[in-house]
Design an enzyme around this catalytic site. Structure first.
Site, PDB file in Angstrom:
ATOM      1  N   HIS A 396       0.832  -1.213   0.000  1.00 52.71           N
ATOM      2  CA  HIS A 396       0.000   0.000   0.000  1.00 52.71           C
ATOM      3  C   HIS A 396       0.857   1.249   0.000  1.00 52.71           C
ATOM      4  O   HIS A 396       0.593   2.202  -0.749  1.00 52.71           O
ATOM      5  CB  HIS A 396      -0.927  -0.011   1.224  1.00 52.71           C
ATOM      6  N   GLU A 656      43.600  -0.617 -24.369  1.00 50.97           N
ATOM      7  CA  GLU A 656      43.980   0.238 -23.243  1.00 50.97           C
ATOM      8  C   GLU A 656      45.467   0.136 -22.914  1.00 50.97           C
ATOM      9  O   GLU A 656      45.941   0.756 -21.966  1.00 50.97           O
ATOM     10  CB  GLU A 656      43.143  -0.120 -22.010  1.00 50.97           C
ATOM     11  N   ASN A 679      41.209   5.906 -20.012  1.00 54.30           N
ATOM     12  CA  ASN A 679      41.950   6.190 -18.778  1.00 54.30           C
ATOM     13  C   ASN A 679      43.243   5.389 -18.715  1.00 54.30           C
ATOM     14  O   ASN A 679      44.325   5.941 -18.482  1.00 54.30           O
ATOM     15  CB  ASN A 679      41.079   5.874 -17.555  1.00 54.30           C
ATOM     16  N   ASP A 680      43.153   4.061 -18.899  1.00 56.41           N
ATOM     17  CA  ASP A 680      44.355   3.232 -18.847  1.00 56.41           C
ATOM     18  C   ASP A 680      45.300   3.552 -19.998  1.00 56.41           C
ATOM     19  O   ASP A 680      46.525   3.596 -19.830  1.00 56.41           O
ATOM     20  CB  ASP A 680      43.990   1.743 -18.871  1.00 56.41           C
ATOM     21  N   CYS A 727      35.267   4.355 -24.246  1.00 52.97           N
ATOM     22  CA  CYS A 727      34.564   4.525 -22.967  1.00 52.97           C
ATOM     23  C   CYS A 727      35.332   5.540 -22.136  1.00 52.97           C
ATOM     24  O   CYS A 727      36.513   5.325 -21.845  1.00 52.97           O
ATOM     25  CB  CYS A 727      34.495   3.202 -22.203  1.00 52.97           C
TER      26      CYS A 727
END
Length: 769
Positions: A396, A656, A679-680, A727
């Site tokens: 509810h 990467e 990033n890597d 990415c």
């Protein structure tokens, strides 16, 4: 005049005679029983019978006099007026014409059979009004005297305080509303189980799933929020096919059940599959999303649908704007439960135990209770949000919160004991499936985003996604799918156990870790099946949400220190001085110390693709240093039932490491595509530890050395006719970086959810130059 009609002779067109609930039951008995859907038979006592009851006892003048005295502005005398009306109805008697006909119809059902007696109201001026949840129903009624008494009590419930207020709010004349009572064969769910199903996700409105909640005993416990139920998600396209449609199962606390039952599912997977087929048939028949109540007879083992009504919250929603909240805190929550809604609010706690507490509630309070009930609807309208000890997504409290456009955290277990009156708290439902209550007034950001699909782009915008519980919400955003699903989130937050500790569970030394593993995997004789089940369900939730768009799942990429933090992990992980460049990614997958753990990851992917049929899932291998290493990983995958090319399986590799760029042509010979991990690649190209604050100012994806690497790998991928994406955050933060990637001919760019829309704008601007 006939005062009773068999369900088999009632259709949805008979709402004016028998109300919405009984008309729906009749419609299902007539139209859906031939399809194999079991619906308990019965009959309706018509609205004409109720009107005869009023006239025979000359009740209308008395009711009218009382109702005229009601203060419809403040409702301050509603309890007195309501009780006066109910007493008038209680003191009346059912006319002989009604009792004789009900007796005859009841006896045709069998000798003193057990029945449910349900209220089904209708209005002369608006016969399609739902009146859902306003009146009473009575279960397990046996014997004609008790059946007649239950019908009488249904009549009395037409003047519940909440029903009176409902009619005022919706501008109904009280005396124009009549009540029909349905008498339906009782399913012995009291010794079985019951629940509620929606033919969409009740939180997000996502249409491609059937969502089921269930508990031991009667279903009222779920609706009233007295228990935290089991949950099931079924993927609609798989329902009724050879694929497994169940994509997620969760065991709820089921607080009112026996301890031995609380750790068991209250329905079987086959039950869930059957309900999925039935719910789809009901939805097709009515032509709209449906809210379906079901019961399982504990004696015969048979399933039944006992009610069905259109879902009204999401079915009519047309908004293409979403409000995205971001809470600014690292504080530990006071309590945690199931999130209903996706908002944040701050307010003063008001602990409510009964309707007598209503005068204490002020606008904007955070209402905290063990459970809520329909009598509280008026006071709940003042709440900024709701927090309960018990309940699930179909309780509810959850239903009312959605209707009122507020959020709730239900099933916390401890809210009323850890929170206190007048305490200022912040209630957040931005954590996906979980909602949190924090002490004090915290800060948050909120942005309004348009979900309109807009102009198509050549470069595909995709998601970087970690939390599977956010997938159905994010599926409404304009994207081409998921370019990177990180499975680490599911392993850390749901599984929590090192996979090798599950593989070698039987030989583990006795320890606190082994006890914790035993508790988490209760019910699993084969401990590895726990890992496969939980991981496959996490992946399936994302794959189903975005189906048929691509979902690229990266196999686990923990470092050794991160693996060691999992339960049992310290027994299997070496200590490394530099885990970033150590035993991670592809090198683990074929190594004897982790190969069997990787096998569990492979089996989870195989289940999602081959058993559930979600072949939009692709696999990605991270941190693959050499081409030979890549081939060794593919060989191991094949040994575990994942062969590249079979059933359309595509395997990508992360780009990467500089070696991925230099040898991209050779990597392209054994992999189907690339995903640049910016990033890597940046840190390894520039020789920078991205976690070091001392040299962080040198970390820049726009550095010429990095862009040269990016240009090279993109051109080599295109020359090999392989897809390539990226990415990372930079394309949304820096429009010029997005423009560079577009100019290089990249196929896709994946963004975190908070960056997707800005990223799309940057892509679009770059493509228009």
């Amino acid at each position: 005049m006939t005062y009773c009609i068999p369900f088999s002779q009632i259709s949805i067109k008979d709402v004016p005679r028998v109300g919405g609930k009984n008309a729906s039951l009749g419609e299902m008995v007539r139209e859906l029983t031939p399809m194999g859907i079991r619906i308990p038979d019965g009959f309706a006592v018509t609205a004409d019978a109720f009107r005869l009851f009023l006239s025979a006892n000359d009740l209308e003048p008395k009711l009218s006099t009382l109702l005229d005295a009601l203060n419809t502005t403040t409702l301050e005398n509603l309890p007195e007026v309501g009780e006066g009306c109910r007493q008038i109805l209680r003191n009346a008697t059912l006319p002989r014409e009604i009792t004789d006909e009900v007796t005859a119809f009841y006896h045709r059902m069998g000798q003193d059979v057990s029945v449910a007696v349900r209220s089904s109201a209708t209005a002369e001026d608006l016969p399609t009004a739902s009146f859902a949840g306003q009146h009473e129903s009575y279960l397990d009624v046996q014997g004609i005297d008790d059946v007649l008494a239950a019908i009488h009590r249904c009549y009395v419930s037409l003047y519940n305080d909440r029903a009176i207020k409902y009619r005022i709010d919706n501008h109904f004349n009280h005396l124009d509303v009549a009540l029909s009572a349905g008498v339906q064969l009782m399913v012995r769910s009291d010794v079985g189980s019951a629940g509620v199903a929606f033919t969409l996700d009740p939180e997000t409105g996502f249409r491609n799933v059937v969502y089921i909640t269930s508990t031991w005993g009667q279903g009222e416990a779920i609706v009233q929020g007295a228990v935290t139920p089991d949950e099931w998600y079924l993927f609609k396209p798989a329902i009724g096919t050879s694929y497994r449609s169940v994509i997620r199962r969760r065991i709820g606390a089921k607080e009112t059940s026996a301890p031995s039952q609380q750790h068991e599912h209250s329905i079987t997977e086959q039950d869930a599959e059957t309900l999925g087929v039935w719910c789809m048939a009901i939805e097709r028949h009515y032509g709209c999303p449906m809210d379906v109540e079901f019961a399982k007879d504990g004696i015969t083992g048979e399933l039944f649908v006992v009610q069905a009504r259109p879902e009204t919250i999401h079915a009519t929603a047309t908004t293409l704007v979403d409000r995205v909240y971001a809470l600014k805190t690292t504080a530990k929550p006071l309590c945690t439960g199931t999130a209903v809604g996706r908002a944040v609010a701050t307010g003063r706690v008001r602990i409510i135990t009964s309707l007598a507490d209503a005068p204490r509630v002020e606008q904007g309070d955070v209402i905290v209770a063990d459970t809520t009930n329909p009598d509280w609807n008026a006071l709940l309208r003042k709440a900024s949000c709701i927090v309960t000890n018990k309940g699930g997504r179909t309780s509810h409290a959850s239903i009312v919160a959605r209707e009122l456009g507020i959020h709730a955290v239900v099933g916390t277990g401890t809210a009323t004991s850890v929170l206190h009156d007048n305490q200022v708290v912040t209630v957040s439902c931005v954590g996906g499936d979980e909602g949190h209550v924090y002490d004090g007034a915290l800060e948050w950001d909120v942005t309004e985003v348009s979900l309109e699909q807009g102009v198509e782009t050549t470069v595909q915008p995709m998601f970087i996604l970690a939390d599977p519980d956010k997938a159905m919400q994010l599926a409404a955003y304009p994207s081409a799918g998921v370019g990177l699903m990180r499975m680490e989130f599911a392993i850390t937050n749901t599984i929590r156990i090192h996979p090798m500790a599950l593989v070698q569970y039987d030989t583990l030394p006795e320890s606190n870790d082994k006890q914790a593993i035993a508790a988490l995997t209760r019910g699993y004789a084969d401990k590895t099946a726990y890992f496969v089940d939980k991981l496959s369900e996490a992946i399936a939730m994302v794959a189903a949400a975005f189906h048929p768009k691509d979902v690229i799942v990266r196999m686990s990429d923990f470092k050794t220190n991160e693996y060691a933090s999992l339960i049992g992990g310290s027994m299997f992980e070496p200590h490394e001085e530099n885990p970033m460049l150590g035993f991670r990614g592809a090198s683990r997958y074929y190594h004897p110390s982790y190969r069997e753990g990787f096998g569990l990851e492979c089996e989870a992917i195989r289940v999602v693709r081959d058993v559930m049929g979600l072949t939009n899932v692709k696999v990605m291998i991270p941190f693959c240093r050499t081409v030979d290493e890549g081939q060794r990983v593919l060989d191991v995958m094949q040994s575990y039932g994942l062969q590249r090319g079979v059933n359309g399986l595509e395997v990508y590799v992360m780009a990467e490491i500089p070696s991925n760029v230099i040898l991209a042509a050779q990597f392209a010979e054994i992999f189907d595509g690339f995903s640049i991990g910016s990033n890597d690649l940046t840190q390894l190209t520039l020789g920078i530890d991205r976690d070091s604050s001392i040299v962080s100012d040198l970390f820049d994806e726009r550095n010429a050395a990095v862009t040269s690497m990016l240009s090279t790998v993109i051109s080599k991928a295109k020359a090999a006719n392989r897809k390539i994406g990226l990415c990372g955050q930079a394309p949304s933060d820096h429009p010029e970086f997005a423009q560079f990637l577009v100019q290089q001919g990249i196929d896709s760019i994946s963004f975190t959810p908070d960056a997707l829309l800005q990223g799309i704008r940057n892509i679009r601007a770059a493509e228009q130059k």
